[in-house]
Design a protein around this motif. Structure first.
Motif, PDB file in Angstrom:
ATOM      1  N   TRP A 130      29.500   2.239  -3.081  1.00 33.69           N
ATOM      2  CA  TRP A 130      29.977   3.583  -2.786  1.00 33.69           C
ATOM      3  C   TRP A 130      30.425   3.581  -1.331  1.00 33.69           C
ATOM      4  CZ3 TRP A 130      29.472   8.003  -6.113  1.00 33.69           C
ATOM      5  CH2 TRP A 130      28.861   7.727  -7.346  1.00 33.69           C
ATOM      6  N   ILE A 158      24.602   8.563  -4.863  1.00 39.72           N
ATOM      7  CA  ILE A 158      24.520   7.108  -4.781  1.00 39.72           C
ATOM      8  C   ILE A 158      23.229   6.596  -5.402  1.00 39.72           C
ATOM      9  CG2 ILE A 158      24.337   5.179  -3.163  1.00 39.72           C
ATOM     10  CD1 ILE A 158      26.135   6.872  -1.246  1.00 39.72           C
ATOM     11  N   ASP A 159      22.118   7.245  -5.067  1.00 41.05           N
ATOM     12  CA  ASP A 159      20.827   6.760  -5.547  1.00 41.05           C
ATOM     13  C   ASP A 159      20.615   7.029  -7.028  1.00 41.05           C
ATOM     14  OD1 ASP A 159      20.365   5.869  -2.987  1.00 41.05           O
ATOM     15  OD2 ASP A 159      19.126   7.588  -2.414  1.00 41.05           O
ATOM     16  N   SER A 162      21.883   4.128  -8.541  1.00 39.85           N
ATOM     17  CA  SER A 162      21.210   2.902  -8.095  1.00 39.85           C
ATOM     18  C   SER A 162      22.192   1.910  -7.484  1.00 39.85           C
ATOM     19  CB  SER A 162      20.450   2.244  -9.261  1.00 39.85           C
ATOM     20  OG  SER A 162      19.479   3.110  -9.773  1.00 39.85           O
ATOM     21  N   GLY A 163      23.112   2.424  -6.684  1.00 39.74           N
ATOM     22  CA  GLY A 163      24.124   1.551  -6.109  1.00 39.74           C
ATOM     23  C   GLY A 163      23.995   1.398  -4.610  1.00 39.74           C
ATOM     24  N   PRO A 164      24.606   0.349  -4.070  1.00 43.70           N
ATOM     25  CA  PRO A 164      24.679   0.208  -2.616  1.00 43.70           C
ATOM     26  C   PRO A 164      25.776   1.104  -2.060  1.00 43.70           C
ATOM     27  CG  PRO A 164      25.852  -1.592  -3.654  1.00 43.70           C
ATOM     28  CD  PRO A 164      25.253  -0.771  -4.773  1.00 43.70           C
ATOM     29  N   SER A 165      25.742   1.344  -0.768  1.00 41.42           N
ATOM     30  CA  SER A 165      26.835   2.086  -0.131  1.00 41.42           C
ATOM     31  C   SER A 165      27.261   1.361   1.130  1.00 41.42           C
ATOM     32  CB  SER A 165      26.430   3.530   0.173  1.00 41.42           C
ATOM     33  OG  SER A 165      25.328   3.576   1.065  1.00 41.42           O
ATOM     34  N   PRO A 209      20.539  -0.128  -2.530  1.00 44.51           N
ATOM     35  CA  PRO A 209      20.059   0.907  -3.440  1.00 44.51           C
ATOM     36  C   PRO A 209      18.591   1.224  -3.172  1.00 44.51           C
ATOM     37  CG  PRO A 209      21.212  -0.833  -4.641  1.00 44.51           C
ATOM     38  CD  PRO A 209      21.040  -1.321  -3.235  1.00 44.51           C
ATOM     39  N   ALA A 212      15.561  -1.222  -3.856  1.00 42.18           N
ATOM     40  CA  ALA A 212      15.981  -2.617  -3.901  1.00 42.18           C
ATOM     41  C   ALA A 212      15.187  -3.435  -2.884  1.00 42.18           C
ATOM     42  CB  ALA A 212      17.476  -2.736  -3.609  1.00 42.18           C
TER      43      ALA A 212
END
Length: 214
Positions: A130, A158-159, A162-165, A209, A212
């Motif tokens: 993201w 985003i959370d 469960s993704g990185p940004s 995430p 993580a």
């Protein structure tokens, strides 16, 4: 602990794009990268307003944009792109053709530098991340928590996925600000242009995430 600002946080409606772009332009006008790209101070905010009208128009359609409002006025804005939606596709560039022509007309001799900056930043955005493309708060209202509220709003999105940004900044002071929000440098700083040896620099940062392993 100081009280949180009383602003309302809400999705940006297309009718508010111009006002939100003005807030971003004022907030980011002194960032070293933009000072380099738009060296004429008297023109810089006008040039940035045109640039951010395009960014916000695209993010409202293909990503997410949120603003803080106080008494109906925009006080802060953020633009966020989901994984795989940045950079813009040729079709999206074409949709923005009129805005691009206006930007080129406004920025004149600075247009080439803007294109190079866009190429450098877009090349660094991970396809699975993201992308926080822009964040800014009206200068007279900064350091009161509005930026953190806008970031918290996008963190909810985003959370939940469960993704990185990922984001970049050209302002060294902002590295500490984003570090406190959970971001870390992901690689060495990058010169804004390959010929520059003394900066300004692009500082790329990412946030794992939630949950993580580090």
């Amino acid at each position: 602990m100081p009280a949180s600002p009383p602003d309302v946080v809400e999705p940006l409606h297309p009718s508010g794009i111009a006002e939100a772009a003005s807030v971003l332009a004022a907030a980011l006008a002194d960032d070293p990268g933009f000072v380099h790209l738009f060296p004429v101070r008297a023109r810089r905010e006008r040039e940035l307003r045109a640039l951010y009208r395009m960014t916000l128009s695209d993010s409202v359609r293909h990503g997410h944009a949120f603003v803080t409002r106080l008494d109906g006025a925009v006080t802060g804005a953020i633009a966020l792109y989901p994984p795989g939606s940045y950079p813009m596709t040729p079709a999206r560039w074409w949709r923005q053709a009129l805005r691009i022509v206006r930007i080129a007309a406004n920025t004149r001799e600075h247009s080439v530098g803007i294109i190079k900056f866009g190429d450098v930043t877009s090349a660094g955005v991970p396809c699975d991340a993201w992308y926080v493309e822009a964040l800014g708060v009206r200068p007279d209202l900064q350091r009161a928590g509005r930026g953190k509220r806008l970031m918290a709003t996008v963190f909810d999105l985003i959370d939940s996925a469960s993704g990185p940004s990922y984001l970049e900044t050209t302002k060294p002071d902002n590295v500490g600000y984003y570090t406190a929000l959970g971001y870390s440098p992901v690689r060495s700083r990058v010169p804004l242009e390959s010929s520059l040896t003394e900066g300004p620099w692009i500082f790329p940062m990412s946030r794992l995430p939630v949950g993580a392993a580090v």
